[in-house]
Every structure is written in C-alpha cells, then in structure tokens.
Design a protein around this motif. Structure first.
Motif, short mmCIF file in Angstrom:
data_model
loop_
_atom_site.label_atom_id
_atom_site.label_comp_id
_atom_site.label_asym_id
_atom_site.label_seq_id
_atom_site.Cartn_x
_atom_site.Cartn_y
_atom_site.Cartn_z
N ARG A 1 38.62 148.08 97.07
CA ARG A 1 37.31 148.17 97.30
C ARG A 1 36.97 149.16 98.41
O ARG A 1 37.93 149.57 99.26
N LEU B 1 22.63 151.16 89.64
CA LEU B 1 23.52 150.70 88.56
C LEU B 1 23.53 151.61 87.48
O LEU B 1 24.30 151.88 86.57
N ASP C 1 26.56 153.54 86.05
CA ASP C 1 26.86 153.32 84.54
C ASP C 1 27.22 154.70 83.75
O ASP C 1 28.23 154.89 83.21
N LYS D 1 30.88 156.27 82.47
CA LYS D 1 30.91 156.51 80.73
C LYS D 1 31.64 157.80 80.86
O LYS D 1 32.34 158.31 79.85
N LEU E 1 27.87 145.58 95.36
CA LEU E 1 26.26 146.16 95.48
C LEU E 1 25.78 145.28 96.77
O LEU E 1 25.90 144.09 96.68
N VAL E 2 25.12 145.92 97.77
CA VAL E 2 24.61 145.34 98.72
C VAL E 2 23.04 145.65 98.98
O VAL E 2 22.69 147.06 98.68
N ILE F 1 24.36 140.32 98.38
CA ILE F 1 25.82 140.87 98.22
C ILE F 1 26.32 140.50 97.17
O ILE F 1 26.77 139.30 97.03
N VAL F 2 26.89 141.23 96.19
CA VAL F 2 27.34 141.00 95.14
C VAL F 2 28.46 141.75 94.51
O VAL F 2 28.48 143.18 94.67
N CYS F 3 29.50 141.15 93.84
CA CYS F 3 30.53 141.99 93.33
C CYS F 3 30.35 141.68 91.75
O CYS F 3 30.29 140.75 91.17
N ILE F 4 30.06 142.94 91.05
CA ILE F 4 29.65 142.99 89.72
C ILE F 4 31.03 143.10 88.67
O ILE F 4 31.40 144.49 88.70
N ASP F 5 31.52 142.51 87.76
CA ASP F 5 32.26 143.04 86.82
C ASP F 5 31.59 143.02 85.64
O ASP F 5 30.49 143.18 85.30
N ASN G 1 29.14 140.68 83.92
CA ASN G 1 28.16 140.26 84.59
C ASN G 1 26.87 140.57 83.42
O ASN G 1 26.75 141.59 82.92
N PRO G 2 26.11 139.73 83.34
CA PRO G 2 24.92 139.73 82.12
C PRO G 2 23.93 140.68 82.57
O PRO G 2 23.49 141.52 81.51
N TYR G 3 23.73 141.01 83.73
CA TYR G 3 22.64 142.08 84.18
C TYR G 3 23.10 143.59 84.15
O TYR G 3 22.45 144.25 83.21
N MET H 1 23.34 144.15 80.40
CA MET H 1 22.05 144.63 79.69
C MET H 1 21.78 145.94 79.98
O MET H 1 21.39 146.84 79.33
#
Lengths: 275, 275
Positions: free
Chosen positions: A32, A180, A184, A188, A199-200, A212-216, A219-221, A224
């Motif tokens: 991290r 994001l 992305d 790629k 992400l904060v 505060i989120v950890c996105i793997d 993650n649906p967002y 998308m």
C-alpha cells in the motif's frame, strides 16, 4: 511501478493510489502506498509515495517521529504540532533528507539511485487545505488553481483525462470518478500498476473523513467505470468521420521521394468533399 | 521530441509523424521525420525516425547508397535491389551501425548518447507488406497480427487509443483516423511534439501511393478530430455515474491511521445504493 494522484479542489481533497510494486517483471508484490495521518477536529493529512520502496517506507515510519529543530529556544516542529501544512511539508522534506543521509551512499555503492516521489496534502485547523509534491532532495512544490493536482510514478497514461476534467470547481465525487478513470487508463497500459486501489475523499474543514475505501477489481463501481469508459471511448471514436482523400494538391512538399518531390493530396471532411 | 507511428493492416500500411525537434525547450525547430522510397510497380518503403537528429539525418542520407556486402561473389544488397523487406531492414540496420562507427565515440566524448529509433515498413514486389522497428544497435523487430503497430518517440499518451482500436482487420482510413487521434492526444500533453504532420496511407499490392498529405493545424479534418474528440471524451466522462458512498464497511484495512486501523466504507453505483 506505482501510480498515485492527489487533487485539490475548492470542495476538498481526493487521493488515489495503486498498490503494485515490482523489482523487475518477475518480482511483483502488493504494497500500500497511502497513509493517512488524522487527529479529529485538528488535522488531516495524507501521504502518497512512489519510487524506491525501502526509502518511502523509511520516510513514512520516520515521519511520525521526525522533528524539525531550527531554533534551540523553541519546541521542535513535527507533523503533529505543525501549525501549517507548509511546516508539515518541511518536516516531510527533512525526513527525506534524513533517510538520504542514512542510505544514499550505500545505495549508490550498490548502483541504486536515491529515488522517492511523494504527494502530501491535507488541512490543519487555522488554515485552508494545501497539497504538495515532495522530491528526492526534500524540496517541494505546492498545487495552485492553475495546476490543482499532482501525480507521481507512471503519470503519462492517466494525465490527459485529468487535464480535461479537473478544475478547482470540480465536485468531490466527480474528481474521485476522474481519478479512477485516470487510474484505469494507467492500469490498462502499464502492467506494473495494479490493484487494490486506495481512495480517500476529504471534505474541506472537516479535519477527518469517513470516505476511505479500498477498491479491488470486484468493486461494482470500479467495474462499471472500467467497462463503460472503454466501450464509450470506442463509440466516440467510431462516431468521428473517417478522412476523405481529395485530388486537390497542397503546396507543402513532403520529403524528396526517390529524388523527386511528389505532389500531395489533401484530406478533408466528407461534407467538404461533396461541395 | 518526436512522435511517429506505423501501422500494418491487412488492407495496407499507415504512417504518421510529427515534425517538431527540440534541443531544450528554448530551441524548437521543425524537421520532417518521414521519408518515402518508391519505385512504382516495384517497391514502396517509408522510414520514420526519432532520436538524435544528426544521427537520423545521416541514416536517411546514407540509406539511399548503403550496400550490404556479405558475399564477395554476389552483388551488394541495397534498399533498391533487395528482394525482401527483411533484407531492406538489414540494410537499414547496417546503415545505423555505419553511422555508429563514424559518430558514437565523438558523441560519447561530448556526453551524448547514440540514440536513434526507426520505423521502417513497406512492400517489395514478390512478398507481402512488412513493418519493422529498428533500434540504435541496428537490430530490429517485426510487427505481427498481435502487435500490428510500432511507435517511436513520445509513445505513451497516444498508445491507449491504438490499443483500443487497431487490429489487422481495421480499415485503412479508420486506422489513419486512429493515428491522428493518437497524435492529437500526444500533442495535447507534450509540447515538444508538434505540427505539421506527415501522413502516408499505402494500399496493399499497389507499390506506390497517392495518399500522402502534410497536415497543419488549419486542416479541416484535423481540426474536426481535435475538437470533436475532446468534446465527446468529456461527454462520455460526464455520462458515467459518480460514486456513491455506502456505510457498509469492508474488511480490507487501510494503512494504520494515527496508530489505529480505521473501518472503511464501500463505494457503489447509485442503483445499488437504492436497493
């Protein structure tokens, strides 16, 4: 490699980092690259790091205890008692120099450059939010309304969308979306940037955050964003007209071809061809 | 700097180059980076160059007369009598080594790296089209259906759109459009890549082309690509939903915050929030 981005908006701050580290393509690990320093109601700071992992980990470790001793009469400055983000950034720069003094010679002997790039932003009660980029020499620059974001690591693939979208007036969640999309595009094109993402989102004058989120990759967002952005980019590309070749010659010569200058065509848009 | 791209399709070949050269940001000039070698009905070849201008100009000059003398019994091979593009690429590699032998030591003494990157493609009667990338050491690689394009110079900004669009089945004019979008993204993000642009489209098995154009910023087709791509990218971005913050906590811990691990939020898509 690494990709981190920090954005300063009127509404708040957005920080995003990947977590892939590599020592060659045959040695990829997850580390991290974001750390949050928060004392509720008093200060909120985020540090993002790229470069040599041993250096950035040392910097993060030492930053919690590092003190800037300029004047023997007054108390040393730390990130926990600094009265401005500028002073906190100076403590961070000093920490980088501290690690440099300790490690740079040995690294040089091993043929390794002293390389660390940091994004450091936040807010301390009594002043507005500030965002800095700190270099290997411990010097730093601050974001301004004209350039309200900083990137470290693999910045090129993700820069165009930031340039097109981000202004100081951008809304916080829109800026998070933009970060994001930027991440992305980077993932790629560069395999050495990878998930999970941290992400904060910090709202101005809150001195804390719960966003505060950890996105793997599940993650649906994020899924998308990843799918829709690719599909819609392709639709935009297809919606642009192909060029049409026109027999009218232009006057600008191409390089000599087999000794002779060749007359050139024009390309035009379809409707102009019809005229 | 420079940006050049060469694309090999089933239908033909596309070449695009910028023409900005810089020796520092205070010394920007215009030099064309494309040269076409054509003998109608027999062979058609295009060379794109990036890197040190003195090297690439020498290579281009010498390539017209360079000969590969491998066997004293047989005639030397030149790009004008080679029976395959592979042999023509070998002549080009030999030319690079010729310039290396002549200049590299003196460049090294002046602290200048021997740096040249070339894209060389075309067709010689008797075989199919071929596309090569030639390095500073004179060695080279060939494009394949999996990787049907090469870039030299400032490649990163313009790579994503090529990856999304180009396959061997792409139509010629669509690939030309894609190359121009790729160039436009590059010029937007790197000031040292600039107009005018040279574009060549070659149709398979023609051994000549009349689709050669020099594009400046007043060209109506380029202006349309530039304006529409930017506007529509922004529309696509706006059409993606912003993230919604959800109170459900995830299990993945962020970095310790002020000594404690903080519970994380999730971000979701709006419709999922409503469920």
């Amino acid at each position: 490699m690494t990709y981190c981005v920090g954005i300063k908006l009127n509404a708040g701050l957005v920080f995003l980092s990947d977590s892939r580290t590599n020592a060659g393509v045959d040695n990829i690990s997850t580390f991290r690259k974001m750390i949050v320093y928060e004392r509720r109601g008093d200060r909120f700071m985020v540090l993002l790091s790229a470069g040599n992992l041993s250096i950035s980990q040392s910097v993060r470790e030492l930053l919690q205890v590092e003190a800037l001793r300029e004047d023997p009469e007054s108390d040393p400055i730390t990130i926990w008692n600094a009265t401005s983000m500028f002073d906190a950034a100076r403590v961070l720069g000093e920490t980088v120099r501290h690690v440099y003094d300790r490690d740079a010679d040995a690294l040089k002997n091993a043929g390794v450059e002293f390389n660390v790039n940091l994004i450091f932003g936040g807010q301390i009660r009594g002043e507005g939010m500030r965002l800095f980029q700190v270099y290997s020499a411990g010097n730093f620059i601050e974001a301004t309304p004209e350039t309200p974001y900083f990137q470290v690591g693999e910045y090129k693939y993700g820069k165009p969308v930031l340039d097109r979208v981000i202004t100081p007036d951008t809304a916080l969640d829109e800026a998070a979306k933009c970060a994001l999309v930027s991440m992305d595009s980077t993932m790629k094109s560069n395999l050495s940037v990878g998930p999970p993402l941290d992400l904060v989102v910090y709202e101005a004058n809150r001195f804390e955050t719960d966003r505060i989120v950890c996105i793997d990759m599940h993650n649906p967002y994020y899924r998308m964003v990843h799918t829709s952005w690719g599909q819609k980019l392709r639709e935009v590309f297809d919606s642009l007209e192909d060029p049409v070749w026109d027999d009218a010659h232009t006057d600008i010569p191409l390089m000599p071809i087999d000794g002779n200058t060749k007359p050139l065509k024009k390309i035009t848009r379809p409707e102009e061809k019809l005229i």
